[in-house]
Design a protein around this motif. Sequence first.
Motif, mmCIF file in Angstrom:
data_model
loop_
_atom_site.group_PDB
_atom_site.id
_atom_site.type_symbol
_atom_site.label_atom_id
_atom_site.label_comp_id
_atom_site.label_asym_id
_atom_site.label_seq_id
_atom_site.Cartn_x
_atom_site.Cartn_y
_atom_site.Cartn_z
ATOM 1 N N ALA A 392 1.046 -0.968 0.326
ATOM 2 C CA ALA A 392 0.079 -0.192 -0.341
ATOM 3 C C ALA A 392 0.758 1.413 -0.017
ATOM 4 C CB ALA A 392 -1.258 0.003 1.084
ATOM 5 N N ARG A 393 1.673 1.347 0.838
ATOM 6 C CA ARG A 393 2.512 2.697 1.142
ATOM 7 C C ARG A 393 3.452 2.924 -0.137
ATOM 8 N NH1 ARG A 393 5.032 1.042 4.687
ATOM 9 N NH2 ARG A 393 6.923 -0.070 4.361
ATOM 10 N N SER A 396 0.491 4.083 -2.794
ATOM 11 C CA SER A 396 0.687 5.398 -1.920
ATOM 12 C C SER A 396 1.240 6.462 -3.467
ATOM 13 C CB SER A 396 0.638 5.578 -1.060
ATOM 14 O OG SER A 396 -0.364 6.532 -0.823
ATOM 15 N N GLU A 397 2.989 6.206 -3.112
ATOM 16 C CA GLU A 397 3.804 6.737 -3.308
ATOM 17 C C GLU A 397 3.867 6.983 -4.828
ATOM 18 O OE1 GLU A 397 7.320 4.998 -1.372
ATOM 19 O OE2 GLU A 397 6.612 5.586 0.596
ATOM 20 N N SER A 399 1.513 6.220 -7.330
ATOM 21 C CA SER A 399 0.263 6.860 -7.338
ATOM 22 C C SER A 399 0.026 8.130 -7.330
ATOM 23 C CB SER A 399 -0.982 5.617 -7.457
ATOM 24 O OG SER A 399 -1.618 5.488 -6.498
ATOM 25 N N ILE A 401 -2.350 8.230 -4.724
ATOM 26 C CA ILE A 401 -3.868 8.271 -3.810
ATOM 27 C C ILE A 401 -3.139 7.873 -2.696
ATOM 28 C CG2 ILE A 401 -5.836 7.044 -4.221
ATOM 29 C CD1 ILE A 401 -5.480 6.141 -6.980
ATOM 30 N N PRO A 402 -4.418 8.583 -0.923
ATOM 31 C CA PRO A 402 -3.872 7.915 -0.266
ATOM 32 C C PRO A 402 -4.396 7.141 -0.204
ATOM 33 C CG PRO A 402 -5.278 10.267 -0.333
ATOM 34 C CD PRO A 402 -4.646 9.604 -1.849
ATOM 35 N N ILE A 403 -3.635 5.990 0.684
ATOM 36 C CA ILE A 403 -4.324 4.685 1.307
ATOM 37 C C ILE A 403 -3.843 4.376 2.866
ATOM 38 C CG2 ILE A 403 -3.565 2.240 1.016
ATOM 39 C CD1 ILE A 403 -2.707 3.028 -1.929
ATOM 40 N N ARG A 404 -5.034 4.252 3.695
ATOM 41 C CA ARG A 404 -4.878 3.903 4.616
ATOM 42 C C ARG A 404 -4.827 2.301 4.916
ATOM 43 N NH1 ARG A 404 -9.366 6.403 8.836
ATOM 44 N NH2 ARG A 404 -10.438 5.237 7.256
ATOM 45 N N VAL A 434 -6.732 0.910 -7.514
ATOM 46 C CA VAL A 434 -5.745 2.157 -8.173
ATOM 47 C C VAL A 434 -5.626 2.839 -9.464
ATOM 48 C CG1 VAL A 434 -3.395 2.432 -8.092
ATOM 49 C CG2 VAL A 434 -3.620 2.387 -6.582
ATOM 50 N N ALA A 441 -9.184 8.404 -2.288
ATOM 51 C CA ALA A 441 -9.155 7.667 -0.828
ATOM 52 C C ALA A 441 -9.388 5.893 -1.497
ATOM 53 C CB ALA A 441 -9.080 8.222 -0.268
ATOM 54 N N ASP A 459 -12.970 1.675 -1.433
ATOM 55 C CA ASP A 459 -12.659 2.846 -2.035
ATOM 56 C C ASP A 459 -13.273 3.535 -2.649
ATOM 57 O OD1 ASP A 459 -13.805 2.302 -4.720
ATOM 58 O OD2 ASP A 459 -12.004 0.784 -5.401
#
Length: 524
Positions: A392-393, A396-397, A399, A401-404, A434, A441, A459
């Motif tokens: 996920a990290r 997220s970096e 794309s 897009i924030p991924i929690r 993604v 989000a 999502d």
Amino acid sequence: MPSSQTYAVVGASRFFALLAIGGPILWFHQEQGLLVLAALTAIWVYQGVTAIRRDLGFSLSPTTEAVALGVVAAIGMNYAPSVLASLVVPPLYATAVAGIRTMVRTVLVELIAVVALGLMWWEKITSEQAVAIFTWIMAGLGLSLIAAVTFSSDRVPDPLAPYRDAQEHLKQLLDLAGSLSSGLDVGALGGELLSEVSDQIPNRGLVLYVARGDALTPVASTVELESGDAVASETLANDVRQSTGNRSGPVEIGQGFAFRVSDQAIVAGLRPSGSDSTEPLPLAAVADQLTSNAVKLDAALLFAQFRDAATADERNRLAREMHDGVAQDIASLGYIIDALAARPADEQQAKALAMLRERVTKVVAEVRQSVMNLRTSIGENESLGGAISSVARHLSESSGIPIRVRLDEQPTRLRPEVEAELFRIAQEAINNAVKHARATAIDVRCQVYAPEAIITITDNGVGLQSARSDSHGLKIMRERARLIGAELVVRDNASRGLTVSVSVKISRNPVGAVPASATTEETR
């Protein structure tokens, strides 16, 4: 490992020794000698067959062959003196397969065998026989020392030997696969084993644990234990695991008990409420009766380990091929486009080249992402939640897009094959969100209470779309879920976006694992 040529030399020496021994026996019509010749022939034919079939585990060792030939020579030397020529062969065989030290030991063993048994059987050894024994043993010793140089070069480790062994074992596995009546599903076999235990030991709950690294992983249970009871059962199972490596160390403390049923599996459980905890349970006897179930379970566990290793190797191979092949070729196209874009013929061509360069850059990024996906796996030290967080990290970096990611994990691990499939399902779901959801989000929740787990990816994108003929993401996710008896649910959210949820519930039905279910045929 001795080569085939080495065994051919030893086989030839045995053949010519039989000719040298059998010639005088037949010429002088030594009827008792024929029995001696038949005994030698039987021993050497057996040795030759095992060598040809490479069943070396069944071959007689050099020392054992030396004893056998010493016995035959001692009994037969009065009937057929030529039988003592057989004493040449064991030293040569020992040098070929084991080396000088074994050869020296073999010479001593056959000398002691022929002399001691000769004195016991015939009560004396004539001077002619003593000279013949000494002559043939020295001949064998001399020939072995001369041949030692050649044989030592043949005993250099063969780098292909492990692959040849693997070929043989894989062929055997394929031949046996069709005859496995109970299959190789760990959950189903674990449920059958617990059912057998329940029939013989009164209990209010049983859990089957298997070793994974330094920890124990539950693979099946009869009921859902409360947290305190679950901790007690795991503690007892760990006590059994640490106390002994065999099946003779059951543990009984209060209402709890645990005992080993195989090299890899331990059963822990709790007595019924109100039962007499001072009366010992027949745990060792029950373990002995579970031999067939334990063999099936161990075979399934080994197959799962083999499958995981083979899958990891194949994924790494594909990653290398993509990185060194496709990715490099596409990058080369990008350099050509850059060269053309530096001197465009007109404005329209410049725009076309810029668009083409953008598309190539996107393809390269996707290939690199695919390589990363193939190489990412769960190790012994990284948990399922940790592996999902890493993916996920990275996404997220790359794309924006924030991924929690929210993790709720216990230290106890799931079975390796279950963790691997859940990880790939989660990875595919996050990738889909993604790439295709046009989301702003993404929320990932991972709950692991081994042997159960649930992973949810939500999502706020466009939700389910019409199926594409070239998209197989959800089909593959369903197949992965089915492999581990998980339930996969894909649904549109009430407001907008999509939720993908995969859950693993431990089988509490002794018949086997819970089948997977799928709720949709649509793909993104």
